[in-house]
Design a protein around this motif. Structure first.
Motif, PDB file in Angstrom:
ATOM      1  N   UNK A  64      15.732 -23.629 -21.890  1.00 23.00           N
ATOM      2  CA  UNK A  64      16.059 -23.153 -23.226  1.00 23.00           C
ATOM      3  C   UNK A  64      15.722 -21.664 -23.340  1.00 23.00           C
ATOM      4  N   UNK A  65      16.572 -20.875 -24.005  1.00 26.53           N
ATOM      5  CA  UNK A  65      16.275 -19.455 -24.187  1.00 26.53           C
ATOM      6  C   UNK A  65      16.430 -18.990 -25.626  1.00 26.53           C
ATOM      7  N   UNK A  66      16.713 -19.925 -26.524  1.00 24.42           N
ATOM      8  CA  UNK A  66      16.746 -19.626 -27.957  1.00 24.42           C
ATOM      9  C   UNK A  66      16.566 -20.944 -28.709  1.00 24.42           C
ATOM     10  N   UNK A  67      16.172 -20.865 -29.979  1.00 26.88           N
ATOM     11  CA  UNK A  67      16.004 -22.106 -30.740  1.00 26.88           C
ATOM     12  C   UNK A  67      17.327 -22.852 -30.876  1.00 26.88           C
ATOM     13  N   UNK A  68      17.249 -24.186 -30.864  1.00 22.42           N
ATOM     14  CA  UNK A  68      18.436 -24.993 -31.152  1.00 22.42           C
ATOM     15  C   UNK A  68      18.823 -24.764 -32.621  1.00 22.42           C
ATOM     16  N   UNK A  69      20.037 -25.101 -33.018  1.00 21.10           N
ATOM     17  CA  UNK A  69      20.480 -24.843 -34.389  1.00 21.10           C
ATOM     18  C   UNK A  69      19.594 -25.435 -35.478  1.00 21.10           C
ATOM     19  N   UNK A  70      18.855 -26.502 -35.162  1.00 17.19           N
ATOM     20  CA  UNK A  70      17.986 -27.117 -36.167  1.00 17.19           C
ATOM     21  C   UNK A  70      16.518 -26.716 -36.011  1.00 17.19           C
ATOM     22  N   UNK A  71      16.234 -25.737 -35.154  1.00 17.38           N
ATOM     23  CA  UNK A  71      14.858 -25.304 -34.931  1.00 17.38           C
ATOM     24  C   UNK A  71      14.549 -24.011 -35.671  1.00 17.38           C
ATOM     25  N   UNK A  72      13.293 -23.730 -35.779  1.00 20.38           N
ATOM     26  CA  UNK A  72      12.778 -22.564 -36.504  1.00 20.38           C
ATOM     27  C   UNK A  72      13.314 -21.253 -35.940  1.00 20.38           C
ATOM     28  N   UNK A  73      13.375 -20.259 -36.812  1.00 22.11           N
ATOM     29  CA  UNK A  73      13.805 -18.924 -36.406  1.00 22.11           C
ATOM     30  C   UNK A  73      12.699 -17.933 -36.782  1.00 22.11           C
ATOM     31  N   UNK A  74      13.054 -16.695 -37.025  1.00 21.30           N
ATOM     32  CA  UNK A  74      12.054 -15.629 -37.173  1.00 21.30           C
ATOM     33  C   UNK A  74      11.184 -15.763 -38.411  1.00 21.30           C
ATOM     34  N   UNK A  75      11.760 -16.009 -39.587  1.00 21.52           N
ATOM     35  CA  UNK A  75      10.943 -16.124 -40.808  1.00 21.52           C
ATOM     36  C   UNK A  75       9.921 -17.252 -40.646  1.00 21.52           C
ATOM     37  N   UNK A  76      10.338 -18.370 -40.103  1.00 17.73           N
ATOM     38  CA  UNK A  76       9.419 -19.489 -39.882  1.00 17.73           C
ATOM     39  C   UNK A  76       8.347 -19.129 -38.860  1.00 17.73           C
ATOM     40  N   UNK A  77       8.722 -18.353 -37.849  1.00 16.47           N
ATOM     41  CA  UNK A  77       7.731 -17.926 -36.849  1.00 16.47           C
ATOM     42  C   UNK A  77       6.681 -17.027 -37.485  1.00 16.47           C
ATOM     43  N   UNK A  78       7.121 -16.104 -38.318  1.00 19.62           N
ATOM     44  CA  UNK A  78       6.148 -15.225 -38.993  1.00 19.62           C
ATOM     45  C   UNK A  78       5.221 -16.041 -39.898  1.00 19.62           C
ATOM     46  N   UNK A  79       5.791 -17.022 -40.583  1.00 17.33           N
ATOM     47  CA  UNK A  79       4.990 -17.898 -41.431  1.00 17.33           C
ATOM     48  C   UNK A  79       3.971 -18.670 -40.585  1.00 17.33           C
ATOM     49  N   UNK A  80       4.417 -19.175 -39.457  1.00 18.79           N
ATOM     50  CA  UNK A  80       3.532 -19.863 -38.516  1.00 18.79           C
ATOM     51  C   UNK A  80       2.384 -18.932 -38.112  1.00 18.79           C
ATOM     52  N   UNK A  81       2.695 -17.663 -37.849  1.00 21.06           N
ATOM     53  CA  UNK A  81       1.669 -16.687 -37.489  1.00 21.06           C
ATOM     54  C   UNK A  81       0.632 -16.506 -38.588  1.00 21.06           C
ATOM     55  N   UNK A  82       1.081 -16.502 -39.838  1.00 27.83           N
ATOM     56  CA  UNK A  82       0.145 -16.386 -40.956  1.00 27.83           C
ATOM     57  C   UNK A  82      -0.796 -17.590 -41.006  1.00 27.83           C
ATOM     58  N   UNK A  83      -0.270 -18.749 -40.705  1.00 24.33           N
ATOM     59  CA  UNK A  83      -1.131 -19.941 -40.656  1.00 24.33           C
ATOM     60  C   UNK A  83      -2.132 -19.859 -39.511  1.00 24.33           C
TER      61      UNK A  83
END
Length: 196
Positions: A64-83
């Motif tokens: 895999x080299x990018x998120x699948x269509x139903x997986x998280x993208x950049x905004x969700x990743x940044x949110x994950x980082x805040x957590x």
């Protein structure tokens, strides 16, 4: 990339860290009894349409080299980082971790809303000028639209979100529902004069 402030690879480096510290009235904040913890979003996932140089790559399946269509993208990743920052703050005895407020502006205003909606450890949320997929109602289809945000920033949201471009009326949820997930914790939303 912003070479004028030392960002040459979509990530901060030691020359660019703290370059905008003048924006923060640190002395006033500390004198009032508060603290400030910052996280540069590019350290979690650089803000460009490439999912091989940020946190996503650590979660991929083989090949895999990018998120699948139903997986998280950049905004969700940044949110994950805040957590993950909150994970640390809970271990620091100098921090009143039950009083942490998550704050963001524009794309990071979207991120702050999602972080507070998905992580109840944040005591409150401040979102400034978050626009489409932030505090602005998408089904209202006024101003910045789902199509505009998907075209300008295709990496911010999961691939499946693109099917709602020009079809906001089909969205199963809207932003007031995301904001409701923050309740009963305090939520402050500020927007510019054209963010109706």
């Amino acid at each position: 990339i912003r070479p004028e402030i030392g960002i040459n690879s979509h990530k901060a480096d030691e020359d660019s860290r703290g370059i905008n510290k003048r924006r923060w009235p640190i002395e006033k904040i500390v004198k009032a009894g508060y603290g400030v913890v910052t996280l540069y979003c590019g350290d979690i996932d650089p803000d460009w349409n490439n999912f091989e140089d940020g946190i996503h790559a650590l979660f991929y399946n083989k090949g895999q080299n990018k998120p699948r269509p139903d997986e998280w993208a950049t905004i969700a990743a940044w949110s994950w980082g805040l957590s993950r920052v909150m994970d640390y703050l809970e271990t620091d005895s100098q921090i009143e971790h039950k009083k942490v407020i998550v704050l963001g502006h524009s794309r990071l205003g979207k991120t702050a809303l999602w972080a507070a909606a998905s992580d109840i450890r944040f005591a409150a949320c401040i979102s400034n000028n978050s626009g489409c997929m932030g505090a602005s109602l998408s089904r209202r289809n006024y101003g910045e639209s789902v199509e505009v945000i998907n075209t300008a920033f295709p990496h911010w949201f999961c691939g499946n979100f693109k099917k709602y471009s020009k079809k906001e009326y089909m969205l199963p949820v809207d932003q007031h529902m995301v904001m409701a997930l923050i309740a009963p914790r305090p939520l402050y939303i500020a927007s510019a004069s054209e963010d109706k």
